[in-house]
Design an enzyme around this catalytic site. Structure first.
Site, PDB file in Angstrom:
ATOM      1  N   LYS A  20       0.857  -1.185   0.000  1.00 48.27           N
ATOM      2  CA  LYS A  20       0.000   0.000   0.000  1.00 48.27           C
ATOM      3  C   LYS A  20       0.891   1.232   0.000  1.00 48.27           C
ATOM      4  O   LYS A  20       1.913   1.274   0.698  1.00 48.27           O
ATOM      5  CB  LYS A  20      -0.892  -0.021   1.243  1.00 48.27           C
ATOM      6  N   SER A  27      -9.273   1.508   3.213  1.00 51.16           N
ATOM      7  CA  SER A  27      -8.499   2.288   2.260  1.00 51.16           C
ATOM      8  C   SER A  27      -7.389   1.491   1.563  1.00 51.16           C
ATOM      9  O   SER A  27      -6.755   1.987   0.645  1.00 51.16           O
ATOM     10  CB  SER A  27      -7.860   3.498   2.956  1.00 51.16           C
ATOM     11  N   SER A  68      -9.385  -0.616   7.488  1.00 51.49           N
ATOM     12  CA  SER A  68      -8.846  -0.458   6.133  1.00 51.49           C
ATOM     13  C   SER A  68      -8.084  -1.657   5.591  1.00 51.49           C
ATOM     14  O   SER A  68      -7.764  -1.698   4.407  1.00 51.49           O
ATOM     15  CB  SER A  68      -7.939   0.776   6.067  1.00 51.49           C
TER      16      SER A  68
END
Length: 558
Positions: A168, A242, A266
């Site tokens: 990420k 996210s 997330s």
């Protein structure tokens, strides 16, 4: 107290209406009045009046956890995690990679070349999945060549040697900016984050930096700068966020593992919506060194993977103090005690039935199937009292949004328009909380942690759905800016907030599919430092659940 969940009182907005609302929220006189009204309509006054008792505004100390019954090094644990993994052509797990490399069927160089070709197909053109923010294919190929040499010599660094992973874009990787899904963070990281360094030391091949919700502030996965991350099960649906593309890349077959970050679900939300496994370990269990701070009190970084065994292997390599992260100090040694034991005799599962059933019917049905798999293995169910959802909602919202607003305040003051509209709306809320609200929230965090630990003296694991719905459709007409849709946000976050507040470990495991063929996730919450038990239970659920392949999928092993 009976189970209660107040409906979300906020209009769905996009386009001109959303822009007008955001501009109003940011105005010096009118904005604070409007924000306060929105918060009052959503129940903040009841929370402000809710007593925190004698709780101080510091985190309740997490108990140390039981020592390892089977002490092993991290590399031994990782090897153990995949030792009995099924090896099939249908699922390219870490065990499948290890077998293929050991047998000489393929090598990391060939894998990386296939992966790069697949990324070009999946992430190029009008039909792109929105997976990557940045890549350096030549560097990955060089790392693959070194990995191939080690494997030919019979000297792999770990079971992850030659295995592709993605990060990420919320964790530092030397030579890349850590954008946090924004356009203003352009400075190149000079050093690897602890998680990136540990993966490199294990021989993993980092394919690139994955797309994410801007500053991780929303659980939906639509980024106004780098495009919407699209779900491999149906590209017209969201991935969740996210850690949006971290989940999509695994589901699409590009890699069996990825790194996500979780301040409010997330890791677990996108894992559930994309049909993979996501672990939010105990707060501080995996060091956050090299992860730019966004929400200090609720943030976690951790593994996402195709199977529980894959996640267990990555967890074994990532966990443990690094001498820098102050939250990660003074914790017990991580372990996988009894990981392979499929008998759950004596394990008590805490369930609040009305809370468990406050989800779409297909989600409830599949999660009941998962619960049945656990009880069939010997676990028993203990009925629990309902949670105070309003207290959890406002305590979490106050902490995470206040901290995010503080983390990006210089940019917000200099030029708010560098952020997307939805981020600006959330940041306006974060700036509106009072200092007394923040202290009140920290006191309730302490209270909620203390109460959860007391509750878990009588149960070993809490079981709920991960999300109250499967992946909603992408609102295509609102792109690239996206929309504000708080009812969807609530459906995605309903079951996951508490573990961020308390720091307890939590795991999302695939539990099957709804009638449209979209994945359902079941959520397991454990005591601090008992990741080994969550993974053990997750393995039982996984092996009982139906397994399918997404409509958008590639194979990189050949």
């Amino acid at each position: 107290m009976s189970y209660q969940r107040a409906p979300v009182k906020a209009p769905r907005m996009s386009g001109v209406a959303l822009k007008a609302m955001v501009n109003t929220l940011e105005r010096g006189v009118v904005g604070p009045v409007l924000v306060e009204k929105l918060m009052r309509d959503s129940g903040i006054e009841q929370w402000r009046e809710l007593s925190a008792g004698d709780a101080p505004p510091i985190q309740y100390p997490l108990p140390p956890g039981a020592p390892a019954a089977e002490p092993q090094t991290p590399l031994e644990q990782a090897a153990r995690a995949i030792a009995t993994s099924p090896v099939t052509l249908e699922r390219e797990t870490v065990a499948t990679f290890a077998r293929a490399y050991r047998d000489g069927t393929t090598d990391p160089v060939a894998v990386v070349k296939r992966a790069h070709a697949a990324i070009e197909r999946l992430d190029g053109g009008a039909d792109r999945l929105g997976l990557f923010i940045a890549r350096k294919p030549e560097e990955v190929l060089s790392a693959a060549e070194a990995s191939s040499e080690r494997l030919r010599a019979g000297m792999p660094l770990s079971v992850l040697d030659g295995v592709p992973v993605v990060l990420k874009d919320e964790v530092d990787l030397a030579g890349f900016p850590t954008t946090l899904g924004t356009t203003y963070r352009t400075e190149v990281a000079r050093a690897d984050s602890t998680v990136a360094a540990r993966l490199k030391a294990a021989g993993a091949l980092i394919l690139g930096k994955a797309n994410m919700n801007e500053i991780g502030i929303n659980p939906i996965g639509l980024n106004p700068h780098y495009g919407a991350a699209r779900n491999p099960w149906n590209r017209g649906h969201i991935t969740g966020g996210s850690s949006s593309a971290s989940s999509a890349a695994v589901a699409a077959g590009l890699c069996p593992l990825s790194i996500g970050a979780d301040g409010g679900g997330s890791i677990r939300i996108p894992a559930a919506l994309c049909g993979i496994v996501g672990l939010k370990a105990t707060w501080g269990r995996i060091p956050e060194t090299g992860v730019p701070p966004l929400c200090w009190n609720v943030a976690h970084v951790g593994p996402m993977g195709l199977t529980v065994d894959d996640v267990a292997a990555m967890y074994a390599i990532l966990a443990g103090p690094d001498g820098h992260d102050v939250v990660a100090r003074d914790q017990p040694v991580h372990h996988l005690s009894r990981y392979e034991d499929g008998s759950l005799q004596g394990i008590r599962l805490g369930v609040c039935t009305p809370y468990f059933e406050d989800a779409d019917p297909d989600v409830v049905t599949r999660c009941k199937d998962a619960l049945r798999a656990l009880t069939d293995a010997g676990a028993t169910v203990v009925e629990l009292p309902p949670p105070d959802l309003n207290a959890i909602l406002w305590t979490h919202s106050c902490i995470i949004l206040s901290e995010m607003a503080e983390a990006v305040l210089p940019q917000l003051k200099a030029r708010a328009s560098v952020f997307g509209l939805d981020s600006r709306a959330n940041l306006a809320l974060g700036r509106q909380f009072r200092a007394t609200d923040f202290v009140h929230a920290l006191r309730h965090r302490h209270r909620l942690t203390r109460e959860l630990l007391a509750l878990m003296a009588d149960v070993d694991v809490l079981v709920t759905p991960t999300t109250a719905c499967t992946a909603p459709a992408i609102p295509e007409s609102t792109l690239p800016a996206g929309e504000s849709n708080l009812p969807v946000v609530d459906a995605l976050m309903r079951f996951v907030r508490l573990a961020n507040l308390t720091g307890n470990p939590a795991l999302s495991v695939p539990a099957g599919f709804d009638r449209a063929g979209l994945p359902v996730g079941v959520h397991l919450t454990g005591r601090p430092y008992e990741e080994h038990l969550l993974l053990r239970l997750g393995r039982v659920v996984e092996r009982a659940a139906e397994c399918r392949t997404p409509s958008t999928h590639v194979r990189v092993l050949g």
